[in-house]
Design a protein around this motif. Structure first.
Motif, PDB file in Angstrom:
ATOM      1  N   LYS A  34     -63.322  22.630  28.395  1.00  0.00           N
ATOM      2  CA  LYS A  34     -62.985  23.038  29.756  1.00  0.00           C
ATOM      3  C   LYS A  34     -63.360  24.512  29.873  1.00  0.00           C
ATOM      4  O   LYS A  34     -64.047  25.030  28.991  1.00  0.00           O
ATOM      5  N   GLU A  71     -49.483  20.518  28.791  1.00  0.00           N
ATOM      6  CA  GLU A  71     -50.266  21.758  28.824  1.00  0.00           C
ATOM      7  C   GLU A  71     -51.516  21.600  29.689  1.00  0.00           C
ATOM      8  O   GLU A  71     -51.871  22.506  30.451  1.00  0.00           O
ATOM      9  N   SER A  77     -50.573  21.503  33.302  1.00  0.00           N
ATOM     10  CA  SER A  77     -50.135  22.821  33.785  1.00  0.00           C
ATOM     11  C   SER A  77     -51.323  23.700  34.187  1.00  0.00           C
ATOM     12  O   SER A  77     -51.163  24.655  34.953  1.00  0.00           O
ATOM     13  N   GLU A  78     -52.494  23.373  33.662  1.00  0.00           N
ATOM     14  CA  GLU A  78     -53.711  24.091  34.035  1.00  0.00           C
ATOM     15  C   GLU A  78     -54.363  23.501  35.279  1.00  0.00           C
ATOM     16  O   GLU A  78     -55.429  23.951  35.702  1.00  0.00           O
TER      17      GLU A  78
END
Length: 338
Positions: free
Chosen positions: A45, A80, A83-84
């Motif tokens: 990413k 996680e 959350s991005e």
């Protein structure tokens, strides 16, 4: 490997994906330089990360060019990523189904071959490692002195692996094939605890710094065996000559297949003409009837036509070819071992 990540990120943007998940060991190694020993999740990413197992943390921290986090649980990893703002994700086609089901409820998922496209074209460093692996394998074969070797098929296979390791290989690149007599008509024959018969077919390779080599030689003894050997050698040589940038992989396969068919043995050539190799012994593209990939400079593909006469014997001859302006054979081992 940053350029590979950048290229994959460009592919992700084009297809409107936010991340790409890899778990296959050699894919993780290709991207980061770290080869997992148990499991790892490589998430490509904007800020790539690898979730590594606790037992791999020291190794991963030392070897990886990508940020490494210790894997705690699927729930933590998913939390996680979400959350991005990640809502959709591409996955490698080889991702296990059991892993896929852990993510499918939280992300929109589809499979993509972005990593395969990157691995098709080898860098000069990768080609050097394949060439070194080939050099080690071929030197070891010569030292084996197969024409004067009195060992069993199993013993010869063991000795060849030992010689490759003594000459600098990490390991063999696949289970070494040493077969002879009627069993040579089996393309993936398993070495037996019996004395060498005629002909002798050996398919072997070494791994050097993670990169594989692959060769096959067949030693023939009778006029009939030599007749088949000559046909296979003609198919081998002309397929290599045909391999160059701009033509399709299937066209190279057709060159070899047509030659063998013209001699009346088309139905005895029962596999593709070749496969790419690198960190894995079998990669894409390959010289097969269905592969329409256009050959490009930097590809490394084997050429290995064969004729297999059930219950009698088989002949296969294989070299690995680097594509430059034309196909250049890697290594210098003669086809004809006498």
């Amino acid at each position: 490997m940053d350029s590979h990540i950048d290229n994959i990120l460009n592919d992700l943007r084009k297809d409107d994906f936010q991340a790409y998940m890899l778990t296959q060991f050699t894919n993780v190694e290709y991207i980061s330089g770290y080869r997992p020993t148990s499991f790892a999740f490589c998430i490509i990413k904007e800020n790539p990360v690898i979730y590594a197992s606790k037992m791999d943390m020291e190794l991963a921290s030392n070897d990886s060019s990508v940020e490494v986090k210790e894997y705690e649980s699927f729930d933590v990893m998913i939390k996680e990523l979400k959350s991005e703002g990640i809502k959709n994700m591409a996955i490698e086609p080889a991702l296990p189904f059991s892993t896929y089901v852990k993510f499918r409820d939280d992300f929109k998922i589809d499979s993509r071959t972005y990593i395969d496209k990157q691995r098709m074209i080898k860098t000069s460093d990768e080609i050097e490692k394949i060439a070194k692996a080939t050099e080690i394998a071929q030197k070891s074969f010569i030292q084996l002195d197969i024409l004067n070797n009195e060992g069993s098929e199993k013993e010869v296979a063991f000795d060849l692996v030992r010689l490759m390791i003594e000459n600098g290989a990490d390991k063999e690149s696949f289970d070494t094939i040493v077969t002879s007599g009627a069993n040579s008509s089996l393309p993936h024959a398993i070495p037996q605890a019996k004395s060498l018969d005629q002909p002798i077919l050996i398919d072997w390779g070494a791994v050097f710094e993670g990169y594989c080599s692959d060769n096959t030689r067949t030693m023939v003894y009778t006029e009939r065996q030599q007749e088949i050997w000559d046909i296979v050698a003609e198919a081998h040589d002309k397929a290599i000559k045909a391999a160059k940038p701009g033509i399709k992989c299937c066209e190279v396969d057709k060159v070899a297949r047509d030659i063998i068919s013209d001699y009346g043995y088309g139905d005895k050539f029962i596999h593709s003409t070749g496969h790419s190799l690198g960190l894995d012994i079998h990669e894409t593209p390959g010289f097969s009837t269905r592969d329409e990939t256009v050959i490009e400079k930097g590809m490394v593909i084997t050429v290995e036509p064969g004729i297999y006469l059930e219950g009698e014997f088989g002949v296969r001859l294989e070299d690995t070819v680097e594509i430059n302006r034309k196909g250049n054979v890697i290594g210098d081992l003669p086809l004809n071992i006498c």
